[in-house]
Design a protein around this motif. Structure first.
Motif, short mmCIF file in Angstrom:
data_model
loop_
_atom_site.label_atom_id
_atom_site.label_comp_id
_atom_site.label_asym_id
_atom_site.label_seq_id
_atom_site.Cartn_x
_atom_site.Cartn_y
_atom_site.Cartn_z
N ARG A 149 -3.41 -45.66 1.80
CA ARG A 149 -4.10 -46.13 0.60
C ARG A 149 -4.95 -45.00 0.05
NH1 ARG A 149 -7.45 -50.53 4.10
NH2 ARG A 149 -5.31 -51.11 4.52
N LEU A 150 -5.50 -45.21 -1.11
CA LEU A 150 -6.37 -44.21 -1.71
C LEU A 150 -7.75 -44.25 -1.06
CD1 LEU A 150 -5.41 -44.81 -5.45
CD2 LEU A 150 -4.66 -42.94 -3.97
N PRO A 151 -8.47 -43.12 -1.09
CA PRO A 151 -9.82 -43.12 -0.51
C PRO A 151 -10.81 -43.94 -1.33
CG PRO A 151 -9.09 -40.86 -1.02
CD PRO A 151 -8.03 -41.81 -1.49
N PHE A 152 -10.52 -44.13 -2.61
CA PHE A 152 -11.37 -44.92 -3.49
C PHE A 152 -10.50 -45.53 -4.56
CE2 PHE A 152 -11.08 -41.94 -6.94
CZ PHE A 152 -10.85 -40.74 -6.30
N PRO A 153 -10.86 -46.63 -5.16
CA PRO A 153 -12.01 -47.47 -4.89
C PRO A 153 -11.89 -48.15 -3.53
CG PRO A 153 -10.53 -48.57 -6.42
CD PRO A 153 -9.96 -47.21 -6.16
N PRO A 154 -12.89 -48.94 -3.15
CA PRO A 154 -12.83 -49.63 -1.86
C PRO A 154 -11.54 -50.45 -1.70
CG PRO A 154 -15.00 -49.89 -2.85
CD PRO A 154 -14.11 -49.23 -3.88
N ALA A 155 -11.11 -50.62 -0.47
CA ALA A 155 -9.85 -51.31 -0.17
C ALA A 155 -9.75 -52.68 -0.85
CB ALA A 155 -9.67 -51.44 1.34
N ILE A 156 -10.81 -53.43 -0.89
CA ILE A 156 -10.76 -54.76 -1.49
C ILE A 156 -10.43 -54.67 -2.98
CG2 ILE A 156 -13.26 -54.92 -1.90
CD1 ILE A 156 -10.94 -57.83 -0.92
N LEU A 157 -10.98 -53.67 -3.67
CA LEU A 157 -10.66 -53.50 -5.09
C LEU A 157 -9.22 -53.02 -5.28
CD1 LEU A 157 -13.97 -51.96 -6.48
CD2 LEU A 157 -13.17 -54.32 -6.61
N GLN A 158 -8.75 -52.18 -4.36
CA GLN A 158 -7.35 -51.76 -4.43
C GLN A 158 -6.44 -52.97 -4.24
OE1 GLN A 158 -6.18 -48.06 -2.39
NE2 GLN A 158 -8.37 -47.75 -1.97
N ARG A 159 -6.78 -53.84 -3.28
CA ARG A 159 -5.98 -55.05 -3.03
C ARG A 159 -5.91 -55.92 -4.28
NH1 ARG A 159 -2.04 -55.62 0.38
NH2 ARG A 159 -2.63 -55.62 2.53
N ILE A 160 -7.04 -56.08 -4.97
CA ILE A 160 -7.07 -56.90 -6.19
C ILE A 160 -6.18 -56.27 -7.26
CG2 ILE A 160 -8.54 -57.68 -8.11
CD1 ILE A 160 -10.82 -57.94 -5.94
N GLY A 161 -6.30 -54.97 -7.45
CA GLY A 161 -5.47 -54.27 -8.43
C GLY A 161 -3.99 -54.38 -8.10
N LEU A 162 -3.66 -54.25 -6.82
CA LEU A 162 -2.26 -54.35 -6.40
C LEU A 162 -1.74 -55.78 -6.54
CD1 LEU A 162 -2.33 -52.01 -3.28
CD2 LEU A 162 -1.45 -51.50 -5.58
N ALA A 163 -2.60 -56.77 -6.32
CA ALA A 163 -2.19 -58.17 -6.47
C ALA A 163 -1.80 -58.45 -7.92
CB ALA A 163 -3.31 -59.10 -6.03
N LEU A 164 -2.39 -57.72 -8.85
CA LEU A 164 -2.05 -57.88 -10.27
C LEU A 164 -0.89 -56.97 -10.68
CD1 LEU A 164 -5.70 -57.91 -11.67
CD2 LEU A 164 -4.20 -59.88 -11.35
N GLY A 165 -0.94 -55.72 -10.24
CA GLY A 165 0.05 -54.73 -10.68
C GLY A 165 1.40 -54.83 -10.02
N ALA A 166 1.43 -55.16 -8.72
CA ALA A 166 2.71 -55.19 -7.99
C ALA A 166 3.67 -56.25 -8.56
CB ALA A 166 2.48 -55.39 -6.50
N PRO A 167 3.23 -57.48 -8.85
CA PRO A 167 4.17 -58.45 -9.44
C PRO A 167 4.72 -58.00 -10.80
CG PRO A 167 2.26 -59.59 -8.56
CD PRO A 167 1.95 -58.12 -8.52
N LEU A 168 3.87 -57.33 -11.58
CA LEU A 168 4.36 -56.81 -12.87
C LEU A 168 5.42 -55.73 -12.64
CD1 LEU A 168 1.01 -56.50 -14.88
CD2 LEU A 168 2.87 -58.13 -15.27
N GLY A 169 5.14 -54.85 -11.70
CA GLY A 169 6.10 -53.80 -11.37
C GLY A 169 7.42 -54.36 -10.88
#
Length: 190
Positions: A149-169
């Motif tokens: 994963r990326l060093p930033f933003p925090p893992a929880i924010l990455q998870r939220i972004g991925l929960a939105l972006g991955a289904p679109l992708g």
């Protein structure tokens, strides 16, 4: 599927990997690769392996590392250990090809991730830093979140972004593992 002796190259980042031990051969304990990095070459992005330790042994050339907040240049014979959960990146810090051995423990999905990222670069589907577009990256990152994963933003924010972006992708056709299209087998007109 990667096997010992296989070699893959990333023309964007200037890396070539030769697999010495694979996940299958070590029962998932490790992946060991010889890495060759061209002058001005680099790993695609600073990253964190949450549950994997990464060990580097420089054999030839100069390799720059940023491990946590520390920056250093390592030459032949130098060993660097990056503990799990530590942000890091590397680059060729010299004028000649850098050569080092990298060992990742445990293996997890490292091979799948590297195969996908290198294949995308080979097919011209990454930017100049070796990264695919954001929607494709979201699909890949979501599937490999326990590996990298990326060093930033925090893992929880990455998870939220991925929960939105991955289904679109996924909706537009991106998959977590990229398989290059087969070369054309159409006959050549003479």
């Amino acid at each position: 599927m990667i096997r010992a002796g296989d070699s893959i190259e990333n023309p964007v980042t200037g890396e070539r990997l030769v697999f010495r031990q694979t996940s299958r051969e070590t029962g998932g304990e490790a992946v060991v690769v010889e890495t060759f990095v061209k002058p001005n070459g680099f790993v695609a992005a600073a990253h964190v392996h949450p549950d994997q330790e990464e060990r580097f042994e420089v054999l030839r050339g100069s390799v720059g590392f940023k491990v946590g907040r520390d920056k250093l240049v390592a030459g032949p014979g130098r060993r660097i250990t990056v503990p799990a959960g530590t942000p890091h990146r590397f680059w060729n810090a010299g004028e000649d090809v850098a050569h080092f051995v990298c060992e990742i423990r445990p293996a997890l999905q490292f091979e799948s991730l590297i195969e996908t990222m290198f294949a995308l670069a080979n097919d011209g589907k990454t930017n100049r830093k070796g990264m695919p577009n954001l929607l494709h990256l979201a699909v890949i990152a979501n599937a490999h979140f326990d590996t990298v994963r990326l060093p930033f933003p925090p893992a929880i924010l990455q998870r939220i972004g991925l929960a939105l972006g991955a289904p679109l992708g996924r909706a537009v056709g991106y998959r977590p593992v990229y398989v290059p299209s087969a070369p054309s087998t159409a006959p050549v007109a003479v």
